[in-house]
Design a protein around this motif. Structure first.
Motif, PDB file in Angstrom:
ATOM      1  N   VAL A  53     -20.186  30.462  50.104  1.00 38.02           N
ATOM      2  CA  VAL A  53     -19.630  29.569  49.338  1.00 38.02           C
ATOM      3  C   VAL A  53     -19.411  28.260  50.307  1.00 38.02           C
ATOM      4  O   VAL A  53     -19.450  28.625  51.486  1.00 38.02           O
ATOM      5  N   SER A  54     -19.661  27.098  49.891  1.00 28.28           N
ATOM      6  CA  SER A  54     -19.401  25.738  50.562  1.00 28.28           C
ATOM      7  C   SER A  54     -18.087  25.473  50.765  1.00 28.28           C
ATOM      8  O   SER A  54     -17.857  24.899  51.913  1.00 28.28           O
ATOM      9  N   SER A  55     -17.059  26.048  49.901  1.00 32.19           N
ATOM     10  CA  SER A  55     -15.719  25.782  50.241  1.00 32.19           C
ATOM     11  C   SER A  55     -14.962  26.794  49.259  1.00 32.19           C
ATOM     12  O   SER A  55     -15.481  27.490  48.207  1.00 32.19           O
ATOM     13  N   TYR A  56     -13.567  27.078  49.929  1.00 34.52           N
ATOM     14  CA  TYR A  56     -12.608  27.982  49.148  1.00 34.52           C
ATOM     15  C   TYR A  56     -11.605  27.779  49.271  1.00 34.52           C
ATOM     16  O   TYR A  56     -10.889  27.164  50.554  1.00 34.52           O
ATOM     17  N   ASP A  57     -10.696  28.359  48.613  1.00 28.64           N
ATOM     18  CA  ASP A  57      -9.230  28.267  48.895  1.00 28.64           C
ATOM     19  C   ASP A  57      -8.645  29.331  49.549  1.00 28.64           C
ATOM     20  O   ASP A  57      -8.630  30.426  49.002  1.00 28.64           O
ATOM     21  N   ASP A  58      -8.472  29.080  50.817  1.00 26.66           N
ATOM     22  CA  ASP A  58      -7.935  29.926  51.927  1.00 26.66           C
ATOM     23  C   ASP A  58      -6.447  30.490  51.311  1.00 26.66           C
ATOM     24  O   ASP A  58      -5.596  29.756  51.358  1.00 26.66           O
ATOM     25  N   PRO A  59      -6.315  31.635  51.030  1.00 27.59           N
ATOM     26  CA  PRO A  59      -5.063  32.075  50.732  1.00 27.59           C
ATOM     27  C   PRO A  59      -4.069  32.598  51.753  1.00 27.59           C
ATOM     28  O   PRO A  59      -2.879  32.745  51.207  1.00 27.59           O
ATOM     29  N   ASP A  60      -4.428  32.252  52.936  1.00 23.13           N
ATOM     30  CA  ASP A  60      -3.490  32.407  54.024  1.00 23.13           C
ATOM     31  C   ASP A  60      -2.665  31.287  54.031  1.00 23.13           C
ATOM     32  O   ASP A  60      -1.718  31.173  54.967  1.00 23.13           O
ATOM     33  N   HIS A  61      -2.876  30.028  53.283  1.00 20.38           N
ATOM     34  CA  HIS A  61      -2.103  28.725  53.524  1.00 20.38           C
ATOM     35  C   HIS A  61      -2.178  27.904  52.523  1.00 20.38           C
ATOM     36  O   HIS A  61      -3.015  27.973  51.751  1.00 20.38           O
ATOM     37  N   THR A  62      -1.384  26.935  52.082  1.00 17.34           N
ATOM     38  CA  THR A  62      -1.811  26.078  50.826  1.00 17.34           C
ATOM     39  C   THR A  62      -2.318  24.773  51.616  1.00 17.34           C
ATOM     40  O   THR A  62      -2.811  24.774  52.767  1.00 17.34           O
ATOM     41  N   GLY A  63      -2.526  24.049  50.480  1.00 16.63           N
ATOM     42  CA  GLY A  63      -3.293  22.750  50.814  1.00 16.63           C
ATOM     43  C   GLY A  63      -4.645  22.653  50.187  1.00 16.63           C
ATOM     44  O   GLY A  63      -4.985  23.546  49.220  1.00 16.63           O
ATOM     45  N   GLY A  64      -5.517  21.875  50.508  1.00 19.27           N
ATOM     46  CA  GLY A  64      -6.944  21.705  49.961  1.00 19.27           C
ATOM     47  C   GLY A  64      -7.736  22.876  50.220  1.00 19.27           C
ATOM     48  O   GLY A  64      -7.548  23.656  51.099  1.00 19.27           O
ATOM     49  N   ASN A  65      -8.890  22.876  49.580  1.00 16.50           N
ATOM     50  CA  ASN A  65      -9.808  23.932  49.899  1.00 16.50           C
ATOM     51  C   ASN A  65     -10.593  23.821  51.410  1.00 16.50           C
ATOM     52  O   ASN A  65     -10.516  22.552  51.827  1.00 16.50           O
ATOM     53  N   GLU A  66     -10.855  24.685  52.005  1.00 14.41           N
ATOM     54  CA  GLU A  66     -11.466  24.600  53.418  1.00 14.41           C
ATOM     55  C   GLU A  66     -13.016  24.920  53.378  1.00 14.41           C
ATOM     56  O   GLU A  66     -13.641  25.532  52.223  1.00 14.41           O
ATOM     57  N   PHE A  67     -13.609  24.648  54.403  1.00 19.26           N
ATOM     58  CA  PHE A  67     -15.004  25.011  54.465  1.00 19.26           C
ATOM     59  C   PHE A  67     -15.041  26.299  54.308  1.00 19.26           C
ATOM     60  O   PHE A  67     -14.434  27.395  54.551  1.00 19.26           O
ATOM     61  N   GLY A  68     -16.412  26.755  53.778  1.00 21.86           N
ATOM     62  CA  GLY A  68     -16.800  28.269  53.704  1.00 21.86           C
ATOM     63  C   GLY A  68     -16.514  29.122  54.898  1.00 21.86           C
ATOM     64  O   GLY A  68     -16.144  30.145  54.875  1.00 21.86           O
ATOM     65  N   VAL A  69     -16.914  28.507  56.084  1.00 20.94           N
ATOM     66  CA  VAL A  69     -16.552  29.167  57.294  1.00 20.94           C
ATOM     67  C   VAL A  69     -15.914  27.939  58.105  1.00 20.94           C
ATOM     68  O   VAL A  69     -16.213  26.806  58.376  1.00 20.94           O
ATOM     69  N   HIS A  70     -14.524  28.159  58.473  1.00 26.70           N
ATOM     70  CA  HIS A  70     -13.894  27.258  59.143  1.00 26.70           C
ATOM     71  C   HIS A  70     -12.698  28.065  60.266  1.00 26.70           C
ATOM     72  O   HIS A  70     -12.815  29.304  60.239  1.00 26.70           O
ATOM     73  N   THR A  71     -12.165  27.098  60.954  1.00 29.82           N
ATOM     74  CA  THR A  71     -11.268  27.699  62.137  1.00 29.82           C
ATOM     75  C   THR A  71     -10.023  26.754  62.314  1.00 29.82           C
ATOM     76  O   THR A  71      -9.874  25.676  61.687  1.00 29.82           O
TER      77      THR A  71
END
Length: 277
Positions: free
Chosen positions: A174-192
């Motif tokens: 995926v290019s981006s996704y909604d990280d379930p571990d926190h709120t806010g906007g979508n993150e990159f598909g691989v992020h830190t």
């Protein structure tokens, strides 16, 4: 006087002829060497074309190791230029993979029409990628916490949050996704979230070699987990029908010792002990 002058003229003429012959020979040898260099380069390019062709062939017929002929090789193909003229040939020798493997060996010999005695060879080994190459692979979003260190490739069909150290490539489908571990906007598909935390899309993806030593890629094609499940089911059926199948051990699993005579010893693991210090 005239005789002496004639002798001098003859001497200088002979010297001039020798020099001119030497220059002509040098030019001829240089031209021939240049021609051979060009021909050798063309021959290796023709051999590479043979490898590229059979990669394409296997992509469309993954189980055909006879070049669509149904008979043993070698297999000869003409290579044409843009005008339809034959510039050379590549000759393919194909060694099918052994049982239980997908590793096929292809040797391509390139020959040119202008110098049939000159040929170059390339040998390559091709195989279907296996999920065994991954250290971790998943069909859903994953999170790797701080202090995690992974040496093999990592892939997820969902997103990946990685806050440790990855020595190999980390990929997501995926290019981006909604990280379930926190709120806010979508993150990159691989992020830190290792400081400084990655920005949110559509910002430029930072390099971050301190976290992703071999880099990160997203989106990439998804891994077919449905097909994988079907393959595992087929392997189980084959083992039950014409092989060895062992159900749950009722303990902590099995220990398998592979032997050199194509047999194996199977042990049920009932308990674990710590290694000696």
């Amino acid at each position: 006087m005239r005789g002496q002058l004639l002798i001098q003229v003859l001497v200088f003429a002979a010297i001039a002829i020798l020099v001119l012959v030497g220059i002509a020979s040098f030019v001829s040898v240089s031209i021939q060497a240049g021609r051979i260099t060009v021909q050798r380069e063309l021959a290796i390019e023709i051999a590479e074309a043979g490898i590229d062709y059979y990669r394409w062939h296997l992509a469309h017929s993954p189980n055909d190791y006879q070049d669509g002929t149904g008979s043993a090789g070698p297999y000869v193909h003409n290579l044409l230029d843009k005008n339809g003229n034959i510039v050379g040939q590549y000759i393919l020798d194909i060694i099918p993979p052994p049982v239980g493997s997908t590793l096929v060996t292809i040797t391509s010999t390139g020959k040119i029409s202008a110098n049939p005695n000159l040929q170059r060879k390339i040998q390559t080994k091709l195989a279907i990628p296996s999920i065994a190459k991954y250290a971790v692979i998943a069909n859903a979003a994953m999170r790797f916490g701080a202090g995690t260190e992974v040496f093999g490739p990592i892939h997820s069909n969902g997103g990946i949050r990685f806050d440790g150290l990855a020595h190999n490539l980390v990929t997501s489908s995926v290019s981006s996704y909604d990280d379930p571990d926190h709120t806010g906007g979508n993150e990159f598909g691989v992020h830190t979230h290792v400081s400084p935390t990655d920005p949110l899309p559509p910002a430029q993806v930072p390099s971050r070699p301190d976290v992703f030593e071999a880099g990160r890629q997203f989106p990439v094609p998804a891994v077919d987990f449905a097909g994988l499940t079907a393959d595992l089911a087929q392997m189980k059926a084959d083992a039950q029908t014409n092989g060895k199948y062992f159900a749950g051990s009722g303990g902590l699993g099995y220990r398998i010792v592979l032997k050199t005579n194509d047999t194996f010893d199977l042990y049920r693991v009932n308990s674990l002990v710590s290694p000696p210090s």
